[in-house]
Scaffold this active site. Structure first.
Site, PDB file in Angstrom:
ATOM      1  N   ASP A 140       0.843  -1.198   0.000  1.00 20.14           N
ATOM      2  CA  ASP A 140       0.000   0.000   0.000  1.00 20.14           C
ATOM      3  C   ASP A 140       0.879   1.249   0.000  1.00 20.14           C
ATOM      4  O   ASP A 140       1.533   1.560   0.982  1.00 20.14           O
ATOM      5  CB  ASP A 140      -0.888  -0.005   1.250  1.00 20.14           C
ATOM      6  CG  ASP A 140      -1.834   1.180   1.280  1.00 20.14           C
ATOM      7  OD1 ASP A 140      -3.005   1.003   0.892  1.00 20.14           O
ATOM      8  OD2 ASP A 140      -1.397   2.290   1.661  1.00 20.14           O
ATOM      9  N   TYR A 151       3.479   9.764  -0.798  1.00 15.66           N
ATOM     10  CA  TYR A 151       4.556   9.136  -0.024  1.00 15.66           C
ATOM     11  C   TYR A 151       5.911   9.326  -0.718  1.00 15.66           C
ATOM     12  O   TYR A 151       6.952   9.200  -0.066  1.00 15.66           O
ATOM     13  CB  TYR A 151       4.337   7.626   0.165  1.00 15.66           C
ATOM     14  CG  TYR A 151       3.101   7.201   0.925  1.00 15.66           C
ATOM     15  CD1 TYR A 151       2.303   8.111   1.607  1.00 15.66           C
ATOM     16  CD2 TYR A 151       2.735   5.862   0.970  1.00 15.66           C
ATOM     17  CE1 TYR A 151       1.167   7.689   2.295  1.00 15.66           C
ATOM     18  CE2 TYR A 151       1.611   5.444   1.661  1.00 15.66           C
ATOM     19  CZ  TYR A 151       0.829   6.360   2.313  1.00 15.66           C
ATOM     20  OH  TYR A 151      -0.285   5.928   2.985  1.00 15.66           O
ATOM     21  N   LYS A 166      -2.596   5.953  -4.141  1.00 14.30           N
ATOM     22  CA  LYS A 166      -3.645   6.926  -3.812  1.00 14.30           C
ATOM     23  C   LYS A 166      -3.419   8.218  -4.555  1.00 14.30           C
ATOM     24  O   LYS A 166      -2.269   8.690  -4.660  1.00 14.30           O
ATOM     25  CB  LYS A 166      -3.652   7.195  -2.290  1.00 14.30           C
ATOM     26  CG  LYS A 166      -3.676   5.921  -1.472  1.00 14.30           C
ATOM     27  CD  LYS A 166      -3.763   6.138   0.014  1.00 14.30           C
ATOM     28  CE  LYS A 166      -3.420   4.849   0.754  1.00 14.30           C
ATOM     29  NZ  LYS A 166      -1.978   4.606   0.905  1.00 14.30           N
ATOM     30  N   HIS A 200      -6.989  10.067  -1.742  1.00 18.73           N
ATOM     31  CA  HIS A 200      -6.232   9.998  -0.478  1.00 18.73           C
ATOM     32  C   HIS A 200      -6.942  10.713   0.673  1.00 18.73           C
ATOM     33  O   HIS A 200      -6.911  10.255   1.797  1.00 18.73           O
ATOM     34  CB  HIS A 200      -4.829  10.568  -0.693  1.00 18.73           C
ATOM     35  CG  HIS A 200      -3.824  10.064   0.287  1.00 18.73           C
ATOM     36  ND1 HIS A 200      -2.501   9.943  -0.005  1.00 18.73           N
ATOM     37  CD2 HIS A 200      -3.951   9.636   1.567  1.00 18.73           C
ATOM     38  CE1 HIS A 200      -1.857   9.465   1.053  1.00 18.73           C
ATOM     39  NE2 HIS A 200      -2.713   9.278   2.011  1.00 18.73           N
TER      40      HIS A 200
END
Ligand code: A2P
Length: 268
Positions: A45, A50, A75, A105
């Site tokens: 995930d 990120y 996301k 997100h």
């Protein structure tokens, strides 16, 4: 206990995934994903924000595990405009033709703002499933009211300490599976004394007890670690069961009042 769950759109999702939030791009992320795949995880995930999709992609490719055997989530960064265009970038970084799951997100600009673009990502085959993250009860209702393909997942902060029972119930009533992020409270729940007592009694670690609680409460769970022995340990939760009493004792740790709110400190 089964290790996968069927989602409302007919696809299957492994119940435990490695979360890579706050895992540094490069060596740290590549090692974590590689160790997870070696340990038997088949679900990773990540997210555009990120900043580590490249590393996730590289580790998957180098692992030798066939792409089709790995469930990949990313996301949409909702501070960007176009979900499908942003997903094309993710696919390049991840080195895959499609992701298994693409989530909004957080509900930036309102809960419905990104949904047409998410549906387009699905229709174009860039994502096999679509869903949301950090959506409250009202925000889910707003998305459902749009019609067309509905979210099949809502990924939220969830643990016995944040037992968002109302949000889980409402999500499930609409065939939206709940994914738990920060199932260990980003580590800060692991020192709790009531949890430690249960862990000692069942002969497991506090992390394993929290992950097992998530599974027995019907969640898909996304523990994060960058240490190999912890990554291995966090998947080793299918060989024991928490009793009804232990589950109830853990439920009682909730500090949210069973809220329908997705996160204690919304940052959007
Ligand atoms: P690390 O990544 O250094 O191993 P969450 O999944 O709730 O976000 O929690 C992640 C945090 O918990 C990280 O700081 C991680 O540390 C730590 N952690 C993950 N698994 C374990 C474990 N089995 N035992 C102890 N700490 C863990």
């Amino acid at each position: 206990m089964n290790t996968v769950r069927k989602l409302a759109d007919g696809t299957e999702i492994p119940l435990i995934g490695l979360g890579v939030w706050q895992v540094g791009d490069g060596r740290e992320c590549e090692d974590a994903v590689r160790w997870a795949l070696e340990a038997g995880y088949r679900h990773i995930d990540t997210a555009q924000v990120y900043g580590n999709e490249d590393s996730v992609g590289r580790a998957i490719k180098d692992s030798g595990v066939p792409r089709e055997d790995i469930y990949i989530t990313t996301k949409f960064n909702p501070s960007r405009r176009d979900p499908a265009a942003e997903l094309e970038g993710s696919l390049k970084r991840l080195g895959v033709d499609a992701v298994d799951l693409y989530l909004v997100h957080w509900p930036a600009g309102g809960p419905t703002r990104a949904w047409a673009g998410m549906q387009q990502s699905l229709e174009r085959g860039l994502a096999r499933s679509i869903g949301v993250s950090n959506f409250n009860v009202d925000e889910i209702a707003a998305v459902l009211a749009l019609g067309g393909p509905a979210p099949v997942v809502n990924q939220i902060q969830f643990s016995p300490f944040e037992y968002r029972r109302t949000l889980q119930d409402v999500s499930e009533r609409h065939n939206i599976a709940v994914e738990a992020y920060s199932p260990l409270g980003t580590g800060r729940h692991l020192g709790d004394r009531a949890l430690a007592a249960i862990a000692e009694r069942v002969g497991r670690t506090p992390a394993q007890v929290l992950i097992r609680w998530s599974l027995q409460r019907g969640l898909i769970v996304l523990p994060k670690s960058v240490h190999q022995e912890r990554i291995v340990q966090n998947l080793d939760v299918f060989g024991f069961e928490l009793s009804d009493d232990d589950l109830a004792a853990l439920d009682a740790l909730d500090r949210t009042g069973g809220t329908g709110i997705a996160h204690e400190h919304p940052w959007w």
